[in-house]
Motif scaffolding. Structure first.
Motif, PDB file in Angstrom:
ATOM      1  N   CYS A   1      39.365  42.874  42.597  1.00  0.00           N
ATOM      2  CA  CYS A   1      40.115  42.274  43.104  1.00  0.00           C
ATOM      3  C   CYS A   1      38.833  43.406  44.251  1.00  0.00           C
ATOM      4  O   CYS A   1      38.964  44.457  44.780  1.00  0.00           O
ATOM      5  N   ARG A   2      38.749  42.095  45.751  1.00  0.00           N
ATOM      6  CA  ARG A   2      38.451  42.928  46.243  1.00  0.00           C
ATOM      7  C   ARG A   2      38.812  42.420  47.771  1.00  0.00           C
ATOM      8  O   ARG A   2      39.846  41.782  47.665  1.00  0.00           O
ATOM      9  N   THR A   3      38.644  43.134  48.930  1.00  0.00           N
ATOM     10  CA  THR A   3      39.395  43.036  50.523  1.00  0.00           C
ATOM     11  C   THR A   3      39.163  41.656  51.044  1.00  0.00           C
ATOM     12  O   THR A   3      40.349  41.140  50.944  1.00  0.00           O
ATOM     13  N   SER A   4      38.635  40.907  51.213  1.00  0.00           N
ATOM     14  CA  SER A   4      38.550  39.561  51.045  1.00  0.00           C
ATOM     15  C   SER A   4      40.155  38.094  50.606  1.00  0.00           C
ATOM     16  O   SER A   4      39.875  37.234  51.209  1.00  0.00           O
ATOM     17  N   SER A   5      39.964  38.656  48.984  1.00  0.00           N
ATOM     18  CA  SER A   5      40.596  37.821  48.624  1.00  0.00           C
ATOM     19  C   SER A   5      41.779  38.141  47.964  1.00  0.00           C
ATOM     20  O   SER A   5      42.648  38.010  47.863  1.00  0.00           O
ATOM     21  N   LEU A   6      42.126  39.384  49.240  1.00  0.00           N
ATOM     22  CA  LEU A   6      43.828  39.758  49.157  1.00  0.00           C
ATOM     23  C   LEU A   6      44.855  39.589  50.470  1.00  0.00           C
ATOM     24  O   LEU A   6      43.779  39.834  51.441  1.00  0.00           O
ATOM     25  N   THR A   7      45.695  38.350  50.551  1.00  0.00           N
ATOM     26  CA  THR A   7      46.368  39.361  52.075  1.00  0.00           C
ATOM     27  C   THR A   7      47.110  40.208  51.802  1.00  0.00           C
ATOM     28  O   THR A   7      47.792  40.789  50.350  1.00  0.00           O
ATOM     29  N   TRP A   8      47.209  41.117  53.309  1.00  0.00           N
ATOM     30  CA  TRP A   8      47.429  42.403  53.374  1.00  0.00           C
ATOM     31  C   TRP A   8      48.523  42.663  54.022  1.00  0.00           C
ATOM     32  O   TRP A   8      48.697  41.764  55.049  1.00  0.00           O
TER      33      TRP A   8
ATOM     34  N   PHE B   1      42.879  45.250  40.580  1.00  0.00           N
ATOM     35  CA  PHE B   1      43.081  46.281  41.628  1.00  0.00           C
ATOM     36  C   PHE B   1      42.944  47.591  40.857  1.00  0.00           C
ATOM     37  O   PHE B   1      44.270  48.281  39.754  1.00  0.00           O
ATOM     38  N   ASP B   2      42.094  48.266  40.665  1.00  0.00           N
ATOM     39  CA  ASP B   2      41.505  49.490  40.236  1.00  0.00           C
ATOM     40  C   ASP B   2      41.533  50.668  40.561  1.00  0.00           C
ATOM     41  O   ASP B   2      40.286  51.430  41.312  1.00  0.00           O
ATOM     42  N   GLY B   3      42.919  51.010  41.434  1.00  0.00           N
ATOM     43  CA  GLY B   3      42.734  52.279  41.951  1.00  0.00           C
ATOM     44  C   GLY B   3      43.478  52.572  43.203  1.00  0.00           C
ATOM     45  O   GLY B   3      44.017  51.252  43.069  1.00  0.00           O
ATOM     46  N   TYR B   4      43.349  53.386  43.842  1.00  0.00           N
ATOM     47  CA  TYR B   4      44.001  53.930  45.416  1.00  0.00           C
ATOM     48  C   TYR B   4      43.530  52.425  46.009  1.00  0.00           C
ATOM     49  O   TYR B   4      42.252  52.408  45.996  1.00  0.00           O
ATOM     50  N   PRO B   5      44.116  51.557  47.099  1.00  0.00           N
ATOM     51  CA  PRO B   5      43.838  51.045  48.319  1.00  0.00           C
ATOM     52  C   PRO B   5      43.193  52.097  49.064  1.00  0.00           C
ATOM     53  O   PRO B   5      43.435  53.151  49.331  1.00  0.00           O
ATOM     54  N   GLY B   6      42.376  51.657  49.796  1.00  0.00           N
ATOM     55  CA  GLY B   6      42.025  52.515  50.958  1.00  0.00           C
ATOM     56  C   GLY B   6      43.030  51.920  52.734  1.00  0.00           C
ATOM     57  O   GLY B   6      43.191  50.850  52.423  1.00  0.00           O
TER      58      GLY B   6
ATOM     59  N   VAL C   1      43.353  49.997  59.308  1.00  0.00           N
ATOM     60  CA  VAL C   1      42.248  49.599  59.020  1.00  0.00           C
ATOM     61  C   VAL C   1      42.831  49.068  57.334  1.00  0.00           C
ATOM     62  O   VAL C   1      43.112  50.269  56.142  1.00  0.00           O
ATOM     63  N   VAL C   2      42.714  48.169  56.206  1.00  0.00           N
ATOM     64  CA  VAL C   2      42.904  48.648  54.761  1.00  0.00           C
ATOM     65  C   VAL C   2      41.254  48.144  54.204  1.00  0.00           C
ATOM     66  O   VAL C   2      40.846  47.304  54.739  1.00  0.00           O
ATOM     67  N   TRP C   3      42.057  48.281  52.984  1.00  0.00           N
ATOM     68  CA  TRP C   3      40.816  47.576  51.638  1.00  0.00           C
ATOM     69  C   TRP C   3      40.701  48.140  50.243  1.00  0.00           C
ATOM     70  O   TRP C   3      41.654  48.685  49.704  1.00  0.00           O
ATOM     71  N   ALA C   4      40.305  46.984  49.336  1.00  0.00           N
ATOM     72  CA  ALA C   4      41.223  46.994  47.948  1.00  0.00           C
ATOM     73  C   ALA C   4      39.663  48.043  47.745  1.00  0.00           C
ATOM     74  O   ALA C   4      38.778  49.339  47.657  1.00  0.00           O
ATOM     75  N   PRO C   5      40.248  48.678  46.258  1.00  0.00           N
ATOM     76  CA  PRO C   5      39.769  49.687  45.831  1.00  0.00           C
ATOM     77  C   PRO C   5      38.250  49.525  45.276  1.00  0.00           C
ATOM     78  O   PRO C   5      38.225  48.378  45.221  1.00  0.00           O
ATOM     79  N   HIS C   6      37.669  50.617  45.334  1.00  0.00           N
ATOM     80  CA  HIS C   6      35.839  50.160  45.445  1.00  0.00           C
ATOM     81  C   HIS C   6      35.079  49.821  45.736  1.00  0.00           C
ATOM     82  O   HIS C   6      33.852  48.807  45.850  1.00  0.00           O
ATOM     83  N   ASP C   7      35.805  48.701  46.989  1.00  0.00           N
ATOM     84  CA  ASP C   7      34.990  47.675  48.057  1.00  0.00           C
ATOM     85  C   ASP C   7      34.782  48.536  49.484  1.00  0.00           C
ATOM     86  O   ASP C   7      35.664  49.323  50.348  1.00  0.00           O
TER      87      ASP C   7
END
Length: 175
Positions: free
Chosen positions: A38-45, A76-81, A136-142
């Motif tokens: 999952c990428r930050t931009s492909s998710l609605t937060w 979604f592989d891990g904790y988000p930022g 500010v948020v982000w997907a794991p490893h992004d």
């Protein structure tokens, strides 16, 4: 890549992406083995403050939700930022503890993370406090980041008032 192996006796053969039967053994790759992260931009937060939180930290103060906007599955592989900051001054970062399991998110599915922090104005608040209407948020490893508004339990814009060195993130779960 994930593989599932069931032993029923005899020789076990692991070959990702193939289903084999040899001596009563079946091995198959999981359906999401090739799904992209999952990428930050492909998710609605959404970052929502929760009503009824208690002072001893048993219930979460907030909930971060990420919904897969795409039609396909992502992982979604891990904790988000997550971080809340006053410009370049005080910052409070989210920190997960332990290993978070990988969550395959089909299109329109959501991952949710409960967040605990010390609210401003409480006896344990300390001097490092941040009051902001966004995070500010982000997907794991992004590396990409997204700025999201802070909402109350009724989905109205509000302000997060968090104190301390970090916010505690629960492992992500499917919702």
């Amino acid at each position: 890549m994930r593989a599932t192996t069931r032993l029923t006796g005899g020789l076990t053969v692991l070959t990702a992406g193939l289903a084999l039967t040899a001596c009563g053994t079946t091995t198959t790759a999981g359906p999401d083995a090739k799904a992209p992260p999952c990428r930050t931009s492909s998710l609605t937060w959404t970052l929502t403050l929760l009503d009824g939180t208690d002072q001893d930290g048993r219930r979460p103060n907030a909930r971060l939700t990420a919904v897969n906007k795409g039609p396909g599955t992502c992982v979604f592989d891990g904790y988000p930022g997550v971080e809340v900051h006053n410009g370049k001054a005080e910052t409070i970062d989210g920190a997960g503890h332990g290993h978070a399991a990988s969550l395959p998110l089909p299109g329109k599915a959501a991952a949710t993370v409960d967040i605990r922090y010390t609210p401003g104005g409480t006896k344990d608040a300390g001097p490092n406090c941040v009051r902001q209407p966004e995070a500010v948020v982000w997907a794991p490893h992004d590396a990409a980041r997204a700025v999201v508004p802070v909402l109350d339990a009724h989905l109205r814009h509000t302000t997060i008032d968090a104190c301390g060195e970090s916010m505690s993130l629960a492992p992500p779960r499917r919702t």
